[in-house]
Scaffold this motif. Structure first.
Motif, PDB file in Angstrom:
ATOM      1  N   MET A  27     -57.674   2.450  64.463  1.00 54.58           N
ATOM      2  CA  MET A  27     -58.552   3.601  64.625  1.00 54.58           C
ATOM      3  C   MET A  27     -58.773   3.889  66.108  1.00 54.58           C
ATOM      4  O   MET A  27     -58.930   2.963  66.920  1.00 54.58           O
ATOM      5  CB  MET A  27     -59.910   3.364  63.967  1.00 54.58           C
ATOM      6  N   ASP A  28     -58.785   5.174  66.432  1.00 52.47           N
ATOM      7  CA  ASP A  28     -59.160   5.643  67.759  1.00 52.47           C
ATOM      8  C   ASP A  28     -60.525   6.291  67.636  1.00 52.47           C
ATOM      9  O   ASP A  28     -60.696   7.254  66.880  1.00 52.47           O
ATOM     10  CB  ASP A  28     -58.130   6.659  68.274  1.00 52.47           C
ATOM     11  N   VAL A  29     -61.523   5.764  68.362  1.00 54.04           N
ATOM     12  CA  VAL A  29     -62.886   6.267  68.264  1.00 54.04           C
ATOM     13  C   VAL A  29     -63.336   6.784  69.626  1.00 54.04           C
ATOM     14  O   VAL A  29     -62.834   6.356  70.664  1.00 54.04           O
ATOM     15  CB  VAL A  29     -63.865   5.188  67.752  1.00 54.04           C
ATOM     16  N   VAL A  30     -64.314   7.699  69.610  1.00 57.18           N
ATOM     17  CA  VAL A  30     -64.795   8.286  70.857  1.00 57.18           C
ATOM     18  C   VAL A  30     -66.317   8.217  70.978  1.00 57.18           C
ATOM     19  O   VAL A  30     -66.897   8.902  71.818  1.00 57.18           O
ATOM     20  CB  VAL A  30     -64.309   9.743  71.022  1.00 57.18           C
ATOM     21  N   SER A  31     -66.955   7.397  70.169  1.00 59.56           N
ATOM     22  CA  SER A  31     -68.406   7.240  70.249  1.00 59.56           C
ATOM     23  C   SER A  31     -68.797   5.945  69.558  1.00 59.56           C
ATOM     24  O   SER A  31     -68.023   5.380  68.762  1.00 59.56           O
ATOM     25  CB  SER A  31     -69.131   8.411  69.581  1.00 59.56           C
ATOM     26  N   GLY A  32     -70.017   5.501  69.846  1.00 54.75           N
ATOM     27  CA  GLY A  32     -70.523   4.344  69.143  1.00 54.75           C
ATOM     28  C   GLY A  32     -70.650   4.595  67.655  1.00 54.75           C
ATOM     29  O   GLY A  32     -70.431   3.691  66.838  1.00 54.75           O
ATOM     30  N   GLY A  33     -70.986   5.813  67.288  1.00 55.26           N
ATOM     31  CA  GLY A  33     -71.083   6.151  65.873  1.00 55.26           C
ATOM     32  C   GLY A  33     -69.741   6.044  65.170  1.00 55.26           C
ATOM     33  O   GLY A  33     -69.657   5.521  64.046  1.00 55.26           O
ATOM     34  N   GLU A  34     -68.672   6.529  65.817  1.00 48.09           N
ATOM     35  CA  GLU A  34     -67.350   6.415  65.212  1.00 48.09           C
ATOM     36  C   GLU A  34     -66.907   4.950  65.155  1.00 48.09           C
ATOM     37  O   GLU A  34     -66.247   4.533  64.185  1.00 48.09           O
ATOM     38  CB  GLU A  34     -66.334   7.257  65.975  1.00 48.09           C
ATOM     39  N   TRP A  35     -67.247   4.154  66.170  1.00 48.19           N
ATOM     40  CA  TRP A  35     -66.931   2.715  66.120  1.00 48.19           C
ATOM     41  C   TRP A  35     -67.608   2.096  64.905  1.00 48.19           C
ATOM     42  O   TRP A  35     -66.997   1.317  64.170  1.00 48.19           O
ATOM     43  CB  TRP A  35     -67.391   2.040  67.411  1.00 48.19           C
ATOM     44  N   ARG A  36     -68.866   2.457  64.684  1.00 46.53           N
ATOM     45  CA  ARG A  36     -69.585   1.926  63.520  1.00 46.53           C
ATOM     46  C   ARG A  36     -68.928   2.379  62.220  1.00 46.53           C
ATOM     47  O   ARG A  36     -68.854   1.616  61.248  1.00 46.53           O
ATOM     48  CB  ARG A  36     -71.043   2.369  63.560  1.00 46.53           C
ATOM     49  N   ARG A  37     -68.475   3.610  62.164  1.00 45.55           N
ATOM     50  CA  ARG A  37     -67.790   4.089  60.956  1.00 45.55           C
ATOM     51  C   ARG A  37     -66.512   3.280  60.702  1.00 45.55           C
ATOM     52  O   ARG A  37     -66.227   2.890  59.566  1.00 45.55           O
ATOM     53  CB  ARG A  37     -67.452   5.577  61.087  1.00 45.55           C
ATOM     54  N   ALA A  38     -65.738   3.068  61.759  1.00 46.46           N
ATOM     55  CA  ALA A  38     -64.496   2.317  61.598  1.00 46.46           C
ATOM     56  C   ALA A  38     -64.780   0.901  61.085  1.00 46.46           C
ATOM     57  O   ALA A  38     -64.115   0.409  60.165  1.00 46.46           O
ATOM     58  CB  ALA A  38     -63.736   2.270  62.921  1.00 46.46           C
ATOM     59  N   ARG A  39     -65.779   0.256  61.648  1.00 49.40           N
ATOM     60  CA  ARG A  39     -66.117  -1.096  61.199  1.00 49.40           C
ATOM     61  C   ARG A  39     -66.637  -1.085  59.759  1.00 49.40           C
ATOM     62  O   ARG A  39     -66.288  -1.961  58.958  1.00 49.40           O
ATOM     63  CB  ARG A  39     -67.158  -1.718  62.137  1.00 49.40           C
ATOM     64  N   ALA A  40     -67.457  -0.081  59.425  1.00 45.66           N
ATOM     65  CA  ALA A  40     -67.977   0.020  58.062  1.00 45.66           C
ATOM     66  C   ALA A  40     -66.861   0.257  57.054  1.00 45.66           C
ATOM     67  O   ALA A  40     -66.988  -0.103  55.874  1.00 45.66           O
ATOM     68  CB  ALA A  40     -69.012   1.142  57.976  1.00 45.66           C
ATOM     69  N   ALA A  41     -65.764   0.871  57.497  1.00 50.15           N
ATOM     70  CA  ALA A  41     -64.619   1.121  56.628  1.00 50.15           C
ATOM     71  C   ALA A  41     -63.698  -0.090  56.527  1.00 50.15           C
ATOM     72  O   ALA A  41     -62.662  -0.024  55.861  1.00 50.15           O
ATOM     73  CB  ALA A  41     -63.837   2.328  57.124  1.00 50.15           C
ATOM     74  N   GLY A  42     -64.062  -1.179  57.193  1.00 44.97           N
ATOM     75  CA  GLY A  42     -63.281  -2.404  57.080  1.00 44.97           C
ATOM     76  C   GLY A  42     -62.231  -2.596  58.144  1.00 44.97           C
ATOM     77  O   GLY A  42     -61.365  -3.468  58.012  1.00 44.97           O
ATOM     78  N   VAL A  43     -62.291  -1.806  59.224  1.00 47.56           N
ATOM     79  CA  VAL A  43     -61.302  -1.934  60.291  1.00 47.56           C
ATOM     80  C   VAL A  43     -61.746  -3.043  61.248  1.00 47.56           C
ATOM     81  O   VAL A  43     -62.854  -2.981  61.791  1.00 47.56           O
ATOM     82  CB  VAL A  43     -61.144  -0.615  61.066  1.00 47.56           C
ATOM     83  N   PRO A  44     -60.924  -4.065  61.484  1.00 47.50           N
ATOM     84  CA  PRO A  44     -61.308  -5.113  62.426  1.00 47.50           C
ATOM     85  C   PRO A  44     -61.324  -4.585  63.857  1.00 47.50           C
ATOM     86  O   PRO A  44     -60.596  -3.647  64.198  1.00 47.50           O
ATOM     87  CB  PRO A  44     -60.226  -6.182  62.235  1.00 47.50           C
ATOM     88  N   GLY A  45     -62.160  -5.196  64.681  1.00 46.97           N
ATOM     89  CA  GLY A  45     -62.289  -4.736  66.053  1.00 46.97           C
ATOM     90  C   GLY A  45     -60.977  -4.713  66.808  1.00 46.97           C
ATOM     91  O   GLY A  45     -60.747  -3.823  67.638  1.00 46.97           O
ATOM     92  N   GLU A  46     -60.086  -5.653  66.537  1.00 43.46           N
ATOM     93  CA  GLU A  46     -58.819  -5.700  67.279  1.00 43.46           C
ATOM     94  C   GLU A  46     -57.894  -4.537  66.935  1.00 43.46           C
ATOM     95  O   GLU A  46     -56.837  -4.387  67.562  1.00 43.46           O
ATOM     96  CB  GLU A  46     -58.101  -7.034  67.046  1.00 43.46           C
ATOM     97  N   ARG A  47     -58.287  -3.687  65.982  1.00 44.40           N
ATOM     98  CA  ARG A  47     -57.487  -2.496  65.683  1.00 44.40           C
ATOM     99  C   ARG A  47     -58.245  -1.212  66.051  1.00 44.40           C
ATOM    100  O   ARG A  47     -57.839  -0.123  65.629  1.00 44.40           O
ATOM    101  CB  ARG A  47     -57.105  -2.462  64.195  1.00 44.40           C
ATOM    102  N   ILE A  48     -59.302  -1.335  66.851  1.00 46.04           N
ATOM    103  CA  ILE A  48     -60.082  -0.159  67.241  1.00 46.04           C
ATOM    104  C   ILE A  48     -59.930   0.094  68.736  1.00 46.04           C
ATOM    105  O   ILE A  48     -60.242  -0.773  69.558  1.00 46.04           O
ATOM    106  CB  ILE A  48     -61.573  -0.334  66.897  1.00 46.04           C
ATOM    107  N   VAL A  49     -59.449   1.275  69.093  1.00 41.70           N
ATOM    108  CA  VAL A  49     -59.339   1.715  70.479  1.00 41.70           C
ATOM    109  C   VAL A  49     -60.515   2.642  70.774  1.00 41.70           C
ATOM    110  O   VAL A  49     -60.788   3.568  70.016  1.00 41.70           O
ATOM    111  CB  VAL A  49     -58.006   2.459  70.716  1.00 41.70           C
ATOM    112  N   PHE A  50     -61.214   2.392  71.887  1.00 41.96           N
ATOM    113  CA  PHE A  50     -62.400   3.176  72.246  1.00 41.96           C
ATOM    114  C   PHE A  50     -62.035   4.137  73.372  1.00 41.96           C
ATOM    115  O   PHE A  50     -61.813   3.724  74.505  1.00 41.96           O
ATOM    116  CB  PHE A  50     -63.541   2.247  72.682  1.00 41.96           C
ATOM    117  N   SER A  51     -61.961   5.423  73.044  1.00 42.37           N
ATOM    118  CA  SER A  51     -61.638   6.468  74.012  1.00 42.37           C
ATOM    119  C   SER A  51     -62.891   7.279  74.330  1.00 42.37           C
ATOM    120  O   SER A  51     -63.979   6.985  73.829  1.00 42.37           O
ATOM    121  CB  SER A  51     -60.534   7.383  73.462  1.00 42.37           C
ATOM    122  N   GLY A  52     -62.737   8.327  75.144  1.00 42.92           N
ATOM    123  CA  GLY A  52     -63.853   9.222  75.436  1.00 42.92           C
ATOM    124  C   GLY A  52     -64.299   9.159  76.887  1.00 42.92           C
ATOM    125  O   GLY A  52     -64.293   8.094  77.507  1.00 42.92           O
ATOM    126  N   VAL A  53     -64.716  10.314  77.419  1.00 39.21           N
ATOM    127  CA  VAL A  53     -65.035  10.407  78.847  1.00 39.21           C
ATOM    128  C   VAL A  53     -66.439   9.937  79.193  1.00 39.21           C
ATOM    129  O   VAL A  53     -66.740   9.722  80.361  1.00 39.21           O
ATOM    130  CB  VAL A  53     -64.876  11.854  79.363  1.00 39.21           C
TER     131      VAL A  53
END
Length: 432
Positions: free
Chosen positions: A78-104
């Protein structure tokens, strides 16, 4: 290809007739096809076969938890651009090592959240962000994996509001300054350089801008390695466009996009990350709406729907085209006539299409907006106190309501009236 097809004169989502969904969930309702999501994700895996890679679905395109969980079960990051999207990805069962945090504009709180809960990498977009991340990571005793987003000054030849790779755009660090920024990153505590990030825009309909940007990334990778940096990962962003059936745009196929990646950066031995969003979700969803009235105007007719700009803002915001089709197929010889398709919101901008050629439609008829699976529900609002559209996920001959339409009581309960209102009719004392 998608899985929204006419059968016996009725538009279906996979094996479910859309009138059945309208009867159960009401309208307007977003309807997503699990099979189409899976097919589109699989095309990118095929395009990059043989290269070490991870397809990180761009959460902002469609962030429904059921959609994210479906993508995650199929192996997507998952590519996320906010803390809220990071929380959504984790709630959907995505492990942290598969989450990229983007955004300016990542805040220190968001950085700490991801460092604590797990993150694959931060795509850093400025020196101030890099320094803030260093301070947060060092204070926590953590190391933040980092790819610096470079701005290659490449014209994506797309809509101005979704172009991100030109020098005048807010995104990334000018590529000419990348070596000095990487030198600073290597010297900062709590920072580990892992790669390079680039993303030049959305809805690209030709490959040349990708080729130009990726060639610059390859050149930079060689230079950074010569400077002593371990460039093991290339994040090439997303942006591949989707076909809109009634326009002349014919975006390249994922296979051809993969060919550009192989030609430009394939020999570097890096792991390839890509962040497709629209091209996975766009044609995997429709917005189902119902006709309220057909209004005869002066020189034009208006088809007034129960969907509005608060449900699907893209036509208003981007002049975006969406095919609008009747759910019950018209007769082959049915006449067509121009009609303005509009919603009930009190704005002239609440117009989906002008002069669209459609067969006769009447109050109560259902219509579907195609290519509405991306940036539809995620950009919706409750303007005019209109409840957000429901969302449905279809799998074969079954469907689930994956986000219920909020009630008016739900909406009103979120507001609070201060206790002092109405107690003292006299004007408040002026503050000194």
């Amino acid at each position: 290809m998608d899985h929204f097809l006419y059968r016996d004169g009725v538009l279906h989502a996979e094996d479910v007739p859309l009138p059945e969904i309208a009867a159960a969930a009401g309208t307007p309702t977003y309807v997503y096809s699990a099979a189409t999501l899976a097919r589109h994700l699989g095309l990118f895996a095929e395009a990059l076969a043989g290269l070490p890679h991870l397809v990180c679905y761009s959460v902002k395109a469609n962030s429904n938890l059921a959609v994210l969980a479906h993508m995650a079960a199929l192996g997507a990051g998952m590519d996320v651009v906010s803390g809220g999207e990071w929380r959504r990805a984790r709630a959907a069962g995505v492990p942290g090592e598969r989450i990229v945090f983007s955004g300016v504009g990542k805040t220190r709180e968001e950085m700490a959240l991801a460092l604590e809960g797990g993150v694959r990498q931060f795509n850093v977009e400025s020196e101030p962000e890099l320094r803030a991340l260093s301070e947060v990571a060092a204070a926590m005793g953590r190391t933040a994996p980092v790819a610096v987003r470079v701005n290659p000054d490449v014209d994506a030849r797309t809509h101005a509001k979704i172009a991100t790779g030109k020098s005048e755009n807010k995104f990334g660090i000018p590529i000419a300054r990348a070596r000095e920024v990487y030198a600073e990153a290597a010297a900062l505590p709590g920072i580990a350089v892992v790669g390079i990030d680039v993303h030049i825009g959305s809805q690209l309909t030709e490959l040349a801008p990708f080729e130009a940007a990726f060639a610059k990334v390859a050149e930079l990778a060689h230079a950074l390695r010569a400077d002593g940096h371990d460039i093991a990962r290339l994040d090439l962003g997303g942006g591949l466009g989707i076909p809109y059936a009634s326009t002349n745009d014919a975006p390249p196929l994922p296979f051809d996009y993969g060919g550009v990646i192989r030609r430009t950066v394939g020999a570097l031995g890096c792991e390839i990350q890509i962040e497709p969003g629209r091209v996975i979700a766009g044609n995997a969803g429709i917005l189902l709406a119902r006709v309220i009235y057909l209004k005869r105007g002066e020189g034009r007719d208006f088809l007034i729907l129960d969907a509005a700009m608060n449900d699907l803002v893209r036509p208003t915001l981007y002049d975006a085209w969406h095919d609008i089709v009747p759910v019950r197929a018209p007769e082959p010889d049915a006449p067509v006539a121009p009609v303005d398709v509009v919603g009930p919101v009190c704005e002239t901008g609440d117009t989906f299409a002008r002069g669209r050629m459609l067969p006769p439609l009447a109050a109560g008829d259902l219509v579907a907006f195609r290519s509405a699976g991306a940036y539809g529900a995620t950009m919706a609002s409750e303007y005019n106190t209109r409840p957000l559209a429901a969302e449905v996920l279809v799998h074969d001959d079954h469907f689930d309501v994956v986000r219920a339409r909020p009630s008016y009581e739900d909406i009103l309960a979120r507001d609070t009236i201060p206790a002092w209102i109405g107690r003292d009719p006299s004007p408040p004392a002026r503050r000194r």
